[in-house]
Design a protein around this motif. Structure first.
Motif, PDB file in Angstrom:
ATOM      1  N   UNK A 169       0.822  -1.213   0.000  1.00 39.07           N
ATOM      2  CA  UNK A 169       0.000   0.000   0.000  1.00 39.07           C
ATOM      3  C   UNK A 169       0.853   1.259   0.000  1.00 39.07           C
ATOM      4  N   UNK A 170       1.896   1.281   0.809  1.00 41.61           N
ATOM      5  CA  UNK A 170       2.753   2.471   0.867  1.00 41.61           C
ATOM      6  C   UNK A 170       3.554   2.639  -0.421  1.00 41.61           C
ATOM      7  N   UNK A 171       4.023   1.540  -0.999  1.00 36.73           N
ATOM      8  CA  UNK A 171       4.704   1.618  -2.295  1.00 36.73           C
ATOM      9  C   UNK A 171       3.749   2.213  -3.337  1.00 36.73           C
ATOM     10  N   UNK A 172       2.494   1.751  -3.319  1.00 41.00           N
ATOM     11  CA  UNK A 172       1.495   2.275  -4.256  1.00 41.00           C
ATOM     12  C   UNK A 172       1.270   3.766  -4.041  1.00 41.00           C
ATOM     13  N   UNK A 173       1.190   4.194  -2.782  1.00 35.59           N
ATOM     14  CA  UNK A 173       0.994   5.618  -2.496  1.00 35.59           C
ATOM     15  C   UNK A 173       2.174   6.449  -2.995  1.00 35.59           C
ATOM     16  N   UNK A 174       3.396   5.971  -2.746  1.00 33.12           N
ATOM     17  CA  UNK A 174       4.589   6.685  -3.209  1.00 33.12           C
ATOM     18  C   UNK A 174       4.573   6.791  -4.732  1.00 33.12           C
ATOM     19  N   UNK A 175       4.298   5.685  -5.399  1.00 34.31           N
ATOM     20  CA  UNK A 175       4.287   5.692  -6.863  1.00 34.31           C
ATOM     21  C   UNK A 175       3.177   6.578  -7.404  1.00 34.31           C
ATOM     22  N   UNK A 176       2.014   6.549  -6.770  1.00 32.86           N
ATOM     23  CA  UNK A 176       0.890   7.383  -7.228  1.00 32.86           C
ATOM     24  C   UNK A 176       1.259   8.863  -7.180  1.00 32.86           C
ATOM     25  N   UNK A 177       1.810   9.304  -6.058  1.00 32.14           N
ATOM     26  CA  UNK A 177       2.175  10.716  -5.965  1.00 32.14           C
ATOM     27  C   UNK A 177       3.326  11.065  -6.903  1.00 32.14           C
ATOM     28  N   UNK A 178       4.275  10.172  -7.088  1.00 30.55           N
ATOM     29  CA  UNK A 178       5.371  10.432  -8.018  1.00 30.55           C
ATOM     30  C   UNK A 178       4.845  10.556  -9.448  1.00 30.55           C
TER      31      UNK A 178
END
Length: 108
Positions: free
Chosen positions: A70-79
């Motif tokens: 989930x956190x990897x997804x959040x980081x990638x989404x904002x990037x």
């Protein structure tokens, strides 16, 4: 059959998601960079007090693995959203950076 995922498709989905909620006024480069930093910190928090050995096994626990994903997804989404707003092609930027690093740090 499901279409393969690609960066441009994911960026379109993120843009459509934000537009449907009228969030675009808040998706400034500053806000997106700040959100990216917060999400990266949340990813770091999962590993904060783990030993190197424990951190290597973090995906063995289903609950922790889910949090990491989930956190990897959040980081990638904002990037990806930041890249979209700034007009940066993230794959081209990474490719160019690897080229520079190969010249800067030649293999022995």
């Amino acid at each position: 059959m499901t279409e393969p995922l690609d960066v441009a498709k994911l960026q379109r989905r993120l843009t459509e998601f934000a537009a449907a909620r009228n969030w675009q006024p808040f998706h400034t480069p500053k806000n997106l960079a700040s959100a990216l930093s917060v999400e990266a910190s949340e990813l770091v928090e999962i590993f904060q007090w783990l030993t190197p050995e424990e951190s290597a096994r973090v995906m063995d626990d289903p609950d922790t693995a889910h949090r990491v994903a989930d956190e990897v997804a959040d980081v990638l989404a904002y990037l990806l959203q930041l890249c979209d707003v700034l007009g940066v092609d993230p794959l081209a930027a990474l490719d160019a950076k690897i080229d520079r690093n190969e010249r800067r740090f030649p293999a022995p």
